[in-house]
Design a protein around this motif. Sequence first.
Motif, PDB file in Angstrom:
ATOM      1  N   ASN A   1       0.822  -1.219   0.000  1.00 44.33           N
ATOM      2  CA  ASN A   1       0.000   0.000   0.000  1.00 44.33           C
ATOM      3  C   ASN A   1       0.851   1.262   0.000  1.00 44.33           C
ATOM      4  N   GLU A   2       2.060   1.185   0.535  1.00 45.35           N
ATOM      5  CA  GLU A   2       2.971   2.336   0.496  1.00 45.35           C
ATOM      6  C   GLU A   2       3.636   2.466  -0.878  1.00 45.35           C
ATOM      7  N   ALA A   3       3.987   1.356  -1.492  1.00 43.08           N
ATOM      8  CA  ALA A   3       4.691   1.379  -2.774  1.00 43.08           C
ATOM      9  C   ALA A   3       3.761   1.702  -3.941  1.00 43.08           C
ATOM     10  N   VAL A   4       2.567   1.145  -3.915  1.00 42.62           N
ATOM     11  CA  VAL A   4       1.592   1.379  -4.991  1.00 42.62           C
ATOM     12  C   VAL A   4       0.867   2.679  -4.657  1.00 42.62           C
ATOM     13  N   ASN A   5       1.248   3.750  -5.377  1.00 42.28           N
ATOM     14  CA  ASN A   5       0.682   5.061  -5.065  1.00 42.28           C
ATOM     15  C   ASN A   5      -0.320   5.530  -6.122  1.00 42.28           C
ATOM     16  N   MET A   6      -0.716   4.636  -7.014  1.00 39.62           N
ATOM     17  CA  MET A   6      -1.743   4.957  -7.999  1.00 39.62           C
ATOM     18  C   MET A   6      -3.041   4.265  -7.581  1.00 39.62           C
ATOM     19  N   THR A   7      -4.162   4.939  -7.816  1.00 38.34           N
ATOM     20  CA  THR A   7      -5.447   4.313  -7.540  1.00 38.34           C
ATOM     21  C   THR A   7      -5.744   3.299  -8.639  1.00 38.34           C
ATOM     22  N   SER A   8      -6.695   2.432  -8.394  1.00 40.64           N
ATOM     23  CA  SER A   8      -7.045   1.464  -9.427  1.00 40.64           C
ATOM     24  C   SER A   8      -7.557   2.182 -10.677  1.00 40.64           C
ATOM     25  N   GLY A   9      -8.277   3.285 -10.510  1.00 42.96           N
ATOM     26  CA  GLY A   9      -8.758   4.053 -11.658  1.00 42.96           C
ATOM     27  C   GLY A   9      -7.619   4.663 -12.465  1.00 42.96           C
ATOM     28  N   GLU A  10      -6.638   5.232 -11.763  1.00 46.19           N
ATOM     29  CA  GLU A  10      -5.472   5.815 -12.444  1.00 46.19           C
ATOM     30  C   GLU A  10      -4.700   4.730 -13.189  1.00 46.19           C
ATOM     31  N   LEU A  11      -4.528   3.593 -12.531  1.00 48.83           N
ATOM     32  CA  LEU A  11      -3.764   2.497 -13.139  1.00 48.83           C
ATOM     33  C   LEU A  11      -4.491   1.934 -14.354  1.00 48.83           C
ATOM     34  N   LYS A  12      -5.791   1.749 -14.237  1.00 50.16           N
ATOM     35  CA  LYS A  12      -6.579   1.229 -15.368  1.00 50.16           C
ATOM     36  C   LYS A  12      -6.467   2.168 -16.578  1.00 50.16           C
ATOM     37  N   LYS A  13      -6.615   3.464 -16.331  1.00 47.97           N
ATOM     38  CA  LYS A  13      -6.504   4.452 -17.411  1.00 47.97           C
ATOM     39  C   LYS A  13      -5.101   4.407 -18.032  1.00 47.97           C
ATOM     40  N   TRP A  14      -4.068   4.325 -17.182  1.00 52.22           N
ATOM     41  CA  TRP A  14      -2.683   4.272 -17.659  1.00 52.22           C
ATOM     42  C   TRP A  14      -2.443   3.033 -18.521  1.00 52.22           C
ATOM     43  N   LEU A  15      -2.926   1.872 -18.070  1.00 48.13           N
ATOM     44  CA  LEU A  15      -2.674   0.627 -18.792  1.00 48.13           C
ATOM     45  C   LEU A  15      -3.300   0.605 -20.178  1.00 48.13           C
ATOM     46  N   ASP A  16      -4.251   1.499 -20.431  1.00 47.02           N
ATOM     47  CA  ASP A  16      -4.881   1.593 -21.752  1.00 47.02           C
ATOM     48  C   ASP A  16      -4.075   2.441 -22.734  1.00 47.02           C
ATOM     49  N   THR A  17      -2.995   3.077 -22.267  1.00 53.04           N
ATOM     50  CA  THR A  17      -2.214   3.949 -23.142  1.00 53.04           C
ATOM     51  C   THR A  17      -1.174   3.159 -23.953  1.00 53.04           C
ATOM     52  N   ASP A  18      -0.785   3.730 -25.087  1.00 47.29           N
ATOM     53  CA  ASP A  18       0.266   3.107 -25.904  1.00 47.29           C
ATOM     54  C   ASP A  18       1.597   3.096 -25.159  1.00 47.29           C
ATOM     55  N   GLU A  19       1.878   4.171 -24.388  1.00 45.01           N
ATOM     56  CA  GLU A  19       3.133   4.239 -23.645  1.00 45.01           C
ATOM     57  C   GLU A  19       3.247   3.075 -22.665  1.00 45.01           C
ATOM     58  N   SER A  20       2.149   2.745 -22.031  1.00 48.38           N
ATOM     59  CA  SER A  20       2.138   1.638 -21.071  1.00 48.38           C
ATOM     60  C   SER A  20       2.439   0.314 -21.753  1.00 48.38           C
ATOM     61  N   LYS A  21       1.889   0.138 -22.938  1.00 50.56           N
ATOM     62  CA  LYS A  21       2.027  -1.130 -23.654  1.00 50.56           C
ATOM     63  C   LYS A  21       3.399  -1.284 -24.323  1.00 50.56           C
ATOM     64  N   ASP A  22       4.128  -0.166 -24.451  1.00 46.31           N
ATOM     65  CA  ASP A  22       5.410  -0.184 -25.170  1.00 46.31           C
ATOM     66  C   ASP A  22       6.633  -0.377 -24.284  1.00 46.31           C
ATOM     67  N   VAL A  23       6.450  -0.517 -22.964  1.00 45.38           N
ATOM     68  CA  VAL A  23       7.609  -0.683 -22.079  1.00 45.38           C
ATOM     69  C   VAL A  23       7.553  -2.028 -21.372  1.00 45.38           C
ATOM     70  N   GLY A  24       8.715  -2.472 -20.922  1.00 49.92           N
ATOM     71  CA  GLY A  24       8.797  -3.681 -20.112  1.00 49.92           C
ATOM     72  C   GLY A  24       9.260  -4.897 -20.881  1.00 49.92           C
ATOM     73  N   GLN A  25       9.630  -5.929 -20.116  1.00 55.16           N
ATOM     74  CA  GLN A  25      10.090  -7.192 -20.691  1.00 55.16           C
ATOM     75  C   GLN A  25       8.915  -7.963 -21.263  1.00 55.16           C
ATOM     76  N   SER A  26       9.107  -8.422 -22.507  1.00 53.89           N
ATOM     77  CA  SER A  26       8.038  -9.145 -23.178  1.00 53.89           C
ATOM     78  C   SER A  26       8.638 -10.176 -24.113  1.00 53.89           C
ATOM     79  N   ASP A  27       7.898 -11.248 -24.312  1.00 53.53           N
ATOM     80  CA  ASP A  27       8.331 -12.257 -25.288  1.00 53.53           C
ATOM     81  C   ASP A  27       7.513 -12.099 -26.564  1.00 53.53           C
ATOM     82  N   GLY A  28       7.088 -10.880 -26.840  1.00 52.74           N
ATOM     83  CA  GLY A  28       6.296 -10.610 -28.027  1.00 52.74           C
ATOM     84  C   GLY A  28       4.837 -10.357 -27.693  1.00 52.74           C
TER      85      GLY A  28
END
Length: 113
Positions: free
Chosen positions: A18-45
């Motif tokens: 709860n201390e580390a996660v400082n985004m609300t579920s609404g903020e996080l949901k909105k963020w995860l819908d962005t292209d920037e969110s989908k373009d970062v991180g480790q992925s196998d395709g």
Amino acid sequence: MTSKKESDSRDSVQKQFNEAVNMTSGELKKWLDTDESKDVGQSDGGESVGHASGRRIIDLLATPKDDLSDDDISHMRKVVGYIHRHVKQRPSGDVTDTRWRYSLMNWGHDPSK
């Protein structure tokens, strides 16, 4: 039934989460819908590990404390570890539009807050 030690450990993980996660579920949901969110991180395709974690974090934030499974607590521990390690790697300068910040946001932490 969980022992006192297990209960304390679960409580500690939940507090750290709860201390580390400082985004609300609404903020996080909105963020995860962005292209920037989908373009970062480790992925196998497919979906990146962080993006998938972000979706799970939304569920965890909505789960009552007493309904969290051992697997949920384990994932919360993983989230805390990732955020703590990644924050220490902060690049110099303005981080507003950086892959570093975007990756952290996928894990529910916005360092600009």
